[in-house]
Design a protein around this motif. Structure first.
Motif, mmCIF file in Angstrom:
data_model
loop_
_atom_site.group_PDB
_atom_site.id
_atom_site.type_symbol
_atom_site.label_atom_id
_atom_site.label_comp_id
_atom_site.label_asym_id
_atom_site.label_seq_id
_atom_site.Cartn_x
_atom_site.Cartn_y
_atom_site.Cartn_z
ATOM 1 N N GLU A 133 29.075 -2.876 -25.632
ATOM 2 C CA GLU A 133 30.517 -2.585 -25.526
ATOM 3 C C GLU A 133 31.248 -3.700 -24.806
ATOM 4 O OE1 GLU A 133 32.179 0.624 -22.741
ATOM 5 O OE2 GLU A 133 31.912 1.687 -24.644
ATOM 6 N N GLN A 134 30.601 -4.283 -23.769
ATOM 7 C CA GLN A 134 31.235 -5.321 -22.958
ATOM 8 C C GLN A 134 30.819 -6.738 -23.361
ATOM 9 O OE1 GLN A 134 31.333 -4.350 -18.611
ATOM 10 N NE2 GLN A 134 30.232 -2.496 -19.219
ATOM 11 N N LYS A 135 29.955 -6.822 -24.414
ATOM 12 C CA LYS A 135 29.460 -8.115 -24.886
ATOM 13 C C LYS A 135 28.786 -8.892 -23.761
ATOM 14 C CE LYS A 135 32.894 -8.458 -28.575
ATOM 15 N NZ LYS A 135 34.034 -9.222 -29.134
ATOM 16 N N LEU A 136 27.868 -8.194 -23.066
ATOM 17 C CA LEU A 136 27.142 -8.775 -21.945
ATOM 18 C C LEU A 136 25.645 -8.560 -22.137
ATOM 19 C CD1 LEU A 136 29.248 -7.458 -18.914
ATOM 20 C CD2 LEU A 136 29.109 -9.833 -19.672
ATOM 21 N N PRO A 137 24.806 -9.415 -21.532
ATOM 22 C CA PRO A 137 23.371 -9.121 -21.529
ATOM 23 C C PRO A 137 23.101 -7.823 -20.772
ATOM 24 C CG PRO A 137 23.788 -11.401 -20.862
ATOM 25 C CD PRO A 137 25.113 -10.706 -20.884
ATOM 26 N N ALA A 138 22.096 -7.083 -21.206
ATOM 27 C CA ALA A 138 21.807 -5.786 -20.587
ATOM 28 C C ALA A 138 21.515 -5.915 -19.102
ATOM 29 C CB ALA A 138 20.634 -5.129 -21.307
ATOM 30 N N TYR A 139 20.828 -7.001 -18.693
ATOM 31 C CA TYR A 139 20.435 -7.131 -17.293
ATOM 32 C C TYR A 139 21.626 -7.350 -16.357
ATOM 33 C CZ TYR A 139 20.672 -12.125 -18.494
ATOM 34 O OH TYR A 139 21.076 -13.356 -18.939
ATOM 35 N N VAL A 140 22.770 -7.767 -16.891
ATOM 36 C CA VAL A 140 23.964 -7.911 -16.057
ATOM 37 C C VAL A 140 24.476 -6.534 -15.622
ATOM 38 C CG1 VAL A 140 26.380 -8.691 -16.044
ATOM 39 C CG2 VAL A 140 24.604 -10.146 -17.030
ATOM 40 N N ILE A 141 24.253 -5.533 -16.469
ATOM 41 C CA ILE A 141 24.643 -4.160 -16.113
ATOM 42 C C ILE A 141 23.676 -3.615 -15.064
ATOM 43 C CG2 ILE A 141 25.160 -1.852 -17.005
ATOM 44 C CD1 ILE A 141 26.915 -3.983 -18.277
ATOM 45 N N PHE A 142 22.385 -3.499 -15.410
ATOM 46 C CA PHE A 142 21.345 -3.056 -14.481
ATOM 47 C C PHE A 142 20.028 -3.729 -14.846
ATOM 48 C CE2 PHE A 142 23.920 0.998 -14.487
ATOM 49 C CZ PHE A 142 24.364 0.899 -13.172
ATOM 50 N N HIS A 143 19.219 -4.028 -13.837
ATOM 51 C CA HIS A 143 17.849 -4.483 -14.074
ATOM 52 C C HIS A 143 16.965 -3.289 -14.396
ATOM 53 C CE1 HIS A 143 17.954 -8.619 -11.822
ATOM 54 N NE2 HIS A 143 18.964 -8.461 -12.647
ATOM 55 N N ASP A 144 15.831 -3.558 -15.046
ATOM 56 C CA ASP A 144 14.860 -2.502 -15.324
ATOM 57 C C ASP A 144 14.415 -1.803 -14.046
ATOM 58 O OD1 ASP A 144 14.891 -2.807 -18.033
ATOM 59 O OD2 ASP A 144 12.943 -3.784 -18.200
ATOM 60 N N ALA A 145 14.248 -2.581 -12.965
ATOM 61 C CA ALA A 145 13.792 -2.001 -11.706
ATOM 62 C C ALA A 145 14.787 -0.961 -11.187
ATOM 63 C CB ALA A 145 13.577 -3.098 -10.666
ATOM 64 N N THR A 146 16.080 -1.206 -11.399
ATOM 65 C CA THR A 146 17.099 -0.238 -10.973
ATOM 66 C C THR A 146 17.004 1.041 -11.794
ATOM 67 O OG1 THR A 146 18.587 -2.011 -10.279
ATOM 68 C CG2 THR A 146 19.594 0.144 -10.710
ATOM 69 N N LEU A 147 16.841 0.892 -13.111
ATOM 70 C CA LEU A 147 16.713 2.072 -13.972
ATOM 71 C C LEU A 147 15.456 2.859 -13.629
ATOM 72 C CD1 LEU A 147 17.795 0.711 -17.485
ATOM 73 C CD2 LEU A 147 19.201 1.695 -15.674
ATOM 74 N N ALA A 148 14.364 2.158 -13.312
ATOM 75 C CA ALA A 148 13.122 2.832 -12.928
ATOM 76 C C ALA A 148 13.315 3.618 -11.629
ATOM 77 C CB ALA A 148 11.998 1.814 -12.776
ATOM 78 N N ALA A 149 14.049 3.014 -10.693
ATOM 79 C CA ALA A 149 14.310 3.704 -9.419
ATOM 80 C C ALA A 149 15.141 4.970 -9.644
ATOM 81 C CB ALA A 149 15.025 2.758 -8.451
ATOM 82 N N ILE A 150 16.119 4.892 -10.550
ATOM 83 C CA ILE A 150 16.948 6.069 -10.860
ATOM 84 C C ILE A 150 16.098 7.155 -11.515
ATOM 85 C CG2 ILE A 150 18.884 6.911 -12.261
ATOM 86 C CD1 ILE A 150 20.105 4.067 -11.998
ATOM 87 N N ALA A 151 15.243 6.738 -12.478
ATOM 88 C CA ALA A 151 14.406 7.707 -13.183
ATOM 89 C C ALA A 151 13.431 8.398 -12.235
ATOM 90 C CB ALA A 151 13.648 7.014 -14.306
ATOM 91 N N SER A 152 12.926 7.677 -11.246
ATOM 92 C CA SER A 152 11.971 8.257 -10.299
ATOM 93 C C SER A 152 12.659 9.134 -9.263
ATOM 94 C CB SER A 152 11.191 7.143 -9.584
ATOM 95 O OG SER A 152 10.438 6.399 -10.499
ATOM 96 N N ALA A 153 13.811 8.660 -8.729
ATOM 97 C CA ALA A 153 14.480 9.390 -7.645
ATOM 98 C C ALA A 153 15.314 10.566 -8.150
ATOM 99 C CB ALA A 153 15.376 8.415 -6.862
ATOM 100 N N ARG A 154 15.824 10.471 -9.389
ATOM 101 C CA ARG A 154 16.692 11.511 -9.971
ATOM 102 C C ARG A 154 17.785 11.960 -8.979
ATOM 103 N NH1 ARG A 154 14.197 14.423 -14.720
ATOM 104 N NH2 ARG A 154 12.468 13.077 -15.328
ATOM 105 N N PRO A 155 18.679 11.037 -8.612
ATOM 106 C CA PRO A 155 19.705 11.353 -7.611
ATOM 107 C C PRO A 155 20.633 12.478 -8.080
ATOM 108 C CG PRO A 155 20.218 9.306 -8.751
ATOM 109 C CD PRO A 155 18.834 9.685 -9.161
ATOM 110 N N LYS A 156 21.092 13.282 -7.117
ATOM 111 C CA LYS A 156 21.939 14.443 -7.442
ATOM 112 C C LYS A 156 23.420 14.123 -7.342
ATOM 113 C CE LYS A 156 18.454 17.714 -5.697
ATOM 114 N NZ LYS A 156 17.553 16.683 -5.175
ATOM 115 N N ASP A 157 23.775 13.132 -6.524
ATOM 116 C CA ASP A 157 25.188 12.809 -6.343
ATOM 117 C C ASP A 157 25.344 11.309 -6.102
ATOM 118 O OD1 ASP A 157 24.472 12.350 -3.633
ATOM 119 O OD2 ASP A 157 24.803 14.466 -3.170
ATOM 120 N N ARG A 158 26.598 10.879 -5.945
ATOM 121 C CA ARG A 158 26.895 9.452 -5.788
ATOM 122 C C ARG A 158 26.298 8.882 -4.511
ATOM 123 N NH1 ARG A 158 31.944 7.546 -8.813
ATOM 124 N NH2 ARG A 158 32.043 5.984 -7.182
#
Length: 575
Positions: A521-546
């Protein structure tokens, strides 16, 4: 960062992916005015500007890829003091009218990236960098910071001298990249070796380096016919094709770029999972920088270097036939010898690499091919004496192929014509096959017992050290090359990337899909949005709020505001 923020000059040596950019980006945000970043490549400028804008920083670049209106916009932003960081190539920065424009702009600091380009002792000397010494005179009260990932002690001193930074503070961090696995193997059907290696890396991004443009084209075509998503990159391609292929590599996942060394410096793609060299690089510095493009996100990555006798001959020929003065050629030969030493070592490769940069690794790394699959050595003194004798008795006028024929007792027209079947060494080497003698000659050249006479079409000459071995004054031990199943097993060996519980893998893939959508959508490389390590941390922690989301790595205030609600919605749906 504290030192530069306080107004001090600095020379920084830090490995690729170690955080060099932060050393000037953070002080630029803390100090008043606009930081000027000298960078040699458009790709690096574009990546860093995009990443800075993602986190809310006003940054821009001035380079040849911009249109007239785009350049005018950047200059207007400079005049209005809206920019915090401006990236520029050295040749553009030193244009008089641009320097005059800078003189009217408050400058917070000047950063010189890839500073090894200023040194003739370095592996990527660029004459335009020499002009940058003038910046100290033109902006005497502006702090300057020079940064590089690859500089041995001699190159460091040259950088400091040429940029007028002799009195500056020096910050040298460890050169070690423990997440990178090093593997070096003799060539034995390189395309087949490459295919075996790539089978373990399907759907992953990587770089395959070749020495020539023809080799790049042939390798890329061969990989495509085998179903690998591969593109070529070299200086001979039309500029638009070259740019399109580079952009495809930066923005896509699972693409293999086959390239000459024209590609890579300044590439900020963090998820390059492997780097392969199908030919011997020019130096250990070049090898270290090129392999350092893998695993910038800190996740495991693999490298593979394939080399053979012809590589040694060709590299040495390139040095001897080059236009450099004798002193530079001497340094180039020494740098190539250091790389050959790493290739032929039977001990930890990482220890050997770091020692070249003046760093001692106390224990073997456990993450190179020699550590994972220990190499045996054998007393090669007798075999070496036979090989050296063959060269000596033929008046040092012949290359590897002919000398091997003599040792194996192969009778052919050339052997008979020169009467070499009458030599005492004819047929004395049948304990080894042709491949075995190839390894002996290669290691004799690497160890400096034989040298190649390029003026005599690759004839092998016995050196002073070789004479000592021949006459029994020195012993020599060779590494026993891995062969057959052992070599194939090493090629197939792949490290685990991200340790995720099975229950979290599905969420990780959903988050990756959302990241891909946002990037497109923004015509950017995916890693500029988030690194894989960040997505892995989100998937593991499953945060409930901001608040919980904001505590994870890679999520600052700007990205929380921009993407937080969408990420939380995906996590809540998965829960």
């Amino acid at each position: 960062m504290r030192h530069v923020t306080a107004g001090g000059d600095a020379l920084v040596l830090m490995p690729t992916g170690g955080g060099k950019s932060l050393c000037y980006q953070l002080p630029a945000l803390c100090r008043p005015g606009m930081a000027v970043i000298v960078s040699p490549l458009i790709a690096l400028m574009r990546d860093q500007v995009a990443a800075l804008r993602q986190v809310g920083v006003e940054a821009a670049a001035l380079n040849s890829s911009l249109t007239g209106p785009e350049r005018a916009q950047v200059r207007a932003a400079m005049r209005e003091n809206r920019l915090k960081l401006l990236y520029a190539a050295p040749e553009r920065l030193m244009v008089p009218d641009f320097l005059d424009m800078l003189a009217g702009t408050p400058i917070s600091l000047i950063a010189i990236d890839e500073a090894h380009c200023v040194s003739q002792w370095g592996h990527d000397f660029r004459p335009e960098y020499l002009q940058l010494a003038m910046l100290a005179e033109r902006f005497p009260n502006v702090p300057r910071i020079a940064l590089t990932a690859t500089a041995d002690p001699q190159t460091r001193e040259d950088i400091a001298k040429r940029l007028g930074l002799e009195e500056s503070a020096r910050f040298v961090s460890s050169f070690d990249r423990p997440n990178i696995r090093y593997a070096v193997m003799p060539k034995s059907g390189p395309m087949k070796q490459l295919q075996t290696f790539l089978k373990a890396h399907e759907e992953e991004s990587g770089i395959v380096y070749c020495l020539s443009r023809n080799a790049v084209e042939e390798t890329a075509n061969a990989l495509c016919t085998q179903g690998v998503n591969a593109l070529p990159y070299h200086a001979g391609l039309p500029a638009d094709v070259r740019a399109a292929n580079q952009d495809a590599f930066l923005t896509s996942e699972g693409l293999v770029l086959v390239a000459t060394v024209a590609f890579g410096m300044g590439i900020d793609k963090p998820d390059v999972r492997f780097v392969v060299h199908l030919d011997l690089p020019s130096s250990l510095e070049a090898y270290y920088q090129e392999t350092g493009r893998a695993g910038r996100d800190g996740l495991p990555a693999e490298t593979l270097l394939l080399y053979g006798m012809q590589d040694l001959v060709l590299r040495r020929s390139m040095i001897e036939q080059g236009s450099s003065p004798p002193e530079i050629k001497r340094v180039e030969r020494a740098k190539l010898e250091s790389l050959l030493g790493v290739c032929e070592t039977a001990t930890c490769r990482r220890q050997a690499i770091l020692a070249h940069f003046g760093e001692i690794l106390a224990q073997p790394c456990g993450n190179c091919d020699n550590c994972l699959n220990p190499v045996e050595t054998w007393d090669g003194t007798v075999a070496a004496q036979k090989a050296l004798s063959a060269a000596w008795r033929t008046r040092q006028r012949f290359g590897v192929g002919h000398l091997t024929d003599i040792l194996l007792g192969t009778l052919n027209e050339k052997i008979e014509r020169f009467g070499h079947d009458k030599l005492p060494t004819f047929g004395v080497g049948t304990e080894l096959d042709r491949k075995g003698w190839g390894a002996v000659f290669r290691q004799l050249i690497a160890r400096g017992a034989l040298e190649v006479d390029h003026d005599s079409y690759g004839a092998l000459c016995v050196t002073e050290y070789g004479d000592a071995v021949l006459r029994g004054r020195e012993k020599i031990f060779f590494r026993q090359d891995h062969g057959g199943k052992s070599a194939r097993a090493m090629l197939k060996k792949k490290a685990e990337r991200i340790a995720l519980a099975p229950a979290d893998e599905k969420l990780f893939e959903v988050l990756r899909a959302e990241r891909a959508r946002l990037a497109k959508e923004q015509k950017l490389p995916a890693y500029v949005i988030f690194h894989d390590a960040t997505l892995a941390a989100i998937a593991s922690a499953r945060p409930k709020d901001r608040q919980e989301l904001g505590q994870l790595p890679g999520l600052g205030t700007t990205k929380l505001d921009r993407y937080g609600d969408a990420i939380l919605a995906i996590v809540n749906q998965a829960n």
